[in-house]
Enzyme design. Structure first.
Site, PDB file in Angstrom:
ATOM      1  N   HIS A   1      12.849  59.877 144.122  1.00 58.49           N
ATOM      2  CA  HIS A   1      12.158  61.006 143.342  1.00 58.49           C
ATOM      3  C   HIS A   1      11.502  61.621 144.661  1.00 58.49           C
ATOM      4  O   HIS A   1      10.876  60.780 145.327  1.00 58.49           O
ATOM      5  CB  HIS A   1      11.443  60.813 142.251  1.00 58.49           C
TER       6      HIS A   1
ATOM      7  N   GLU B   1      16.796  68.176 142.524  1.00 63.52           N
ATOM      8  CA  GLU B   1      15.505  68.465 142.290  1.00 63.52           C
ATOM      9  C   GLU B   1      14.913  69.355 143.243  1.00 63.52           C
ATOM     10  O   GLU B   1      14.409  68.662 144.055  1.00 63.52           O
ATOM     11  CB  GLU B   1      14.721  67.308 141.902  1.00 63.52           C
TER      12      GLU B   1
ATOM     13  N   GLY C   1       7.277  70.741 138.197  1.00 62.99           N
ATOM     14  CA  GLY C   1       6.091  70.652 137.942  1.00 62.99           C
ATOM     15  C   GLY C   1       5.515  72.078 138.235  1.00 62.99           C
ATOM     16  O   GLY C   1       4.333  72.113 137.995  1.00 62.99           O
TER      17      GLY C   1
ATOM     18  N   ASN D   1      11.641  62.144 132.529  1.00 57.04           N
ATOM     19  CA  ASN D   1      10.956  61.207 133.644  1.00 57.04           C
ATOM     20  C   ASN D   1       9.498  61.206 133.271  1.00 57.04           C
ATOM     21  O   ASN D   1       8.942  62.343 133.444  1.00 57.04           O
ATOM     22  CB  ASN D   1      11.146  61.780 134.951  1.00 57.04           C
TER      23      ASN D   1
HETATM   24  P1  PGA Z   1       9.411  68.774 135.957  1.00 57.21           P
HETATM   25  O1  PGA Z   1       9.741  67.539 136.766  1.00 57.21           O
HETATM   26  O2  PGA Z   1      10.538  69.022 134.718  1.00 57.21           O
HETATM   27  O3  PGA Z   1       8.013  68.700 135.357  1.00 57.21           O
HETATM   28  O4  PGA Z   1       9.312  70.043 136.801  1.00 57.21           O
HETATM   29  C1  PGA Z   1      11.029  67.211 136.991  1.00 57.21           C
HETATM   30  C2  PGA Z   1      10.920  65.756 137.817  1.00 57.21           C
HETATM   31  O5  PGA Z   1      10.207  65.630 138.552  1.00 57.21           O
HETATM   32  O6  PGA Z   1      11.900  64.890 137.347  1.00 57.21           O
END
Ligand code: PGA
Length: 245
Positions: free
Chosen positions: A93, A160, A166, A8
């Site tokens: 998301h 998630e 993040g 993503n």
């Molecule tokens: P990340 O994001 O791997 O940077 O934690 C995952 C996502 O939001 O799909």
């Protein structure tokens, strides 16, 4: 079922960077057992799809509108994504649920539109830290699934946890195993026997260093990767950690 490793790219990359990243992923895709997918911003879907033509790497969008067309300034319809070369689309998301106040009902309507357009939806669910701190994570996720998934659902679910996106914080293996088990039970309840065939991705700070242990857990059907998908080598290292079968 093959694991799906999806990148993503969120709101990152200029056009030439997106094409170069896609080419880097394709160049290292040989011999990888997992299914590979990259999701650039909608503006770059056509160029990335052209760069990936003839490679095993698929292209997806990051959102679509629930209507096929119409007076919706700034929005993108599912048939437009399909026409540009996308075969998947990420929906619901947590960043969209947060930034754009998307509700489960809207996510469900978008999911129906995506399926009608021939796209495979990847519907995201996940609890916040506040929900988890009071032990509500499973009821929140079960509610999101019930509200967001149409029946039938020829798609993919991504778990998630919002607090892991993040942040560099990853859910523990026990957390992931418990939640993926809960999601599978909900899928079977909502979709009947077809719920057994829906892949459940984990997402939230997946990196080469933790991918192997996360992808080996029961009911983990792949990964949705944000930050680490912006470097072809890291994304490929995660994909190489996928388990087949
Ligand atoms: P990340 O994001 O791997 O940077 O934690 C995952 C996502 O939001 O799909």
């Amino acid at each position: 079922m093959r694991q799906l490793i999806a990148g993503n790219w969120k709101m990152h990359c200029l056009m030439r960077e997106a094409v170069a990243l896609a080419e880097g992923v394709a160049a290292g895709a040989g011999g990888i057992a997992a299914e590979l997918l990259v999701c650039p911003t909608a503006l770059h879907v056509a160029a990335v799809a052209a760069a990936l033509k003839g490679t095993p790497v698929a292209v997806g969008g990051q959102d679509c509108h629930a209507a096929k067309q119409g007076a919706h300034t700034g929005d993108i319809a599912a048939p437009m994504l399909r026409d540009a070369g996308a075969t998947f689309v990420i929906l619901g998301h947590s960043e969209r649920r947060h930034d754009h106040h998307e509700t489960d009902a809207q996510v469900r309507a978008k999911t129906v539109a995506a399926i009608e357009a021939g796209l495979t939806p990847i519907v995201c669910v996940g609890e916040t830290e506040a929900h988890r701190s009071v032990g509500e994570e499973q009821s929140v996720v079960a509610g999101q699934l019930a509200g967001s998934l149409p029946t039938p659902f020829p798609g993919v679910v991504a778990y998630e946890p919002v607090w892991a996106i993040g942040t560099g914080k990853t859910a523990t293996e026990a957390d992931v195993e418990a939640m993926h088990g809960c999601i599978r039970r909900e899928l079977l309840r909502l979709l009947g026997a077809a719920g057994a065939g829906v892949r459940i991705l984990y997402g939230g700070s997946v990196r080469p260093a933790n991918a192997g242990s996360l992808l080996a857990l029961p009911e983990v059907g792949g990964a949705l990767v944000g930050g680490a998908s912006l470097k072809a080598d890291d994304f490929l290292a995660i994909a190489r950690a996928a388990v087949s079968g």
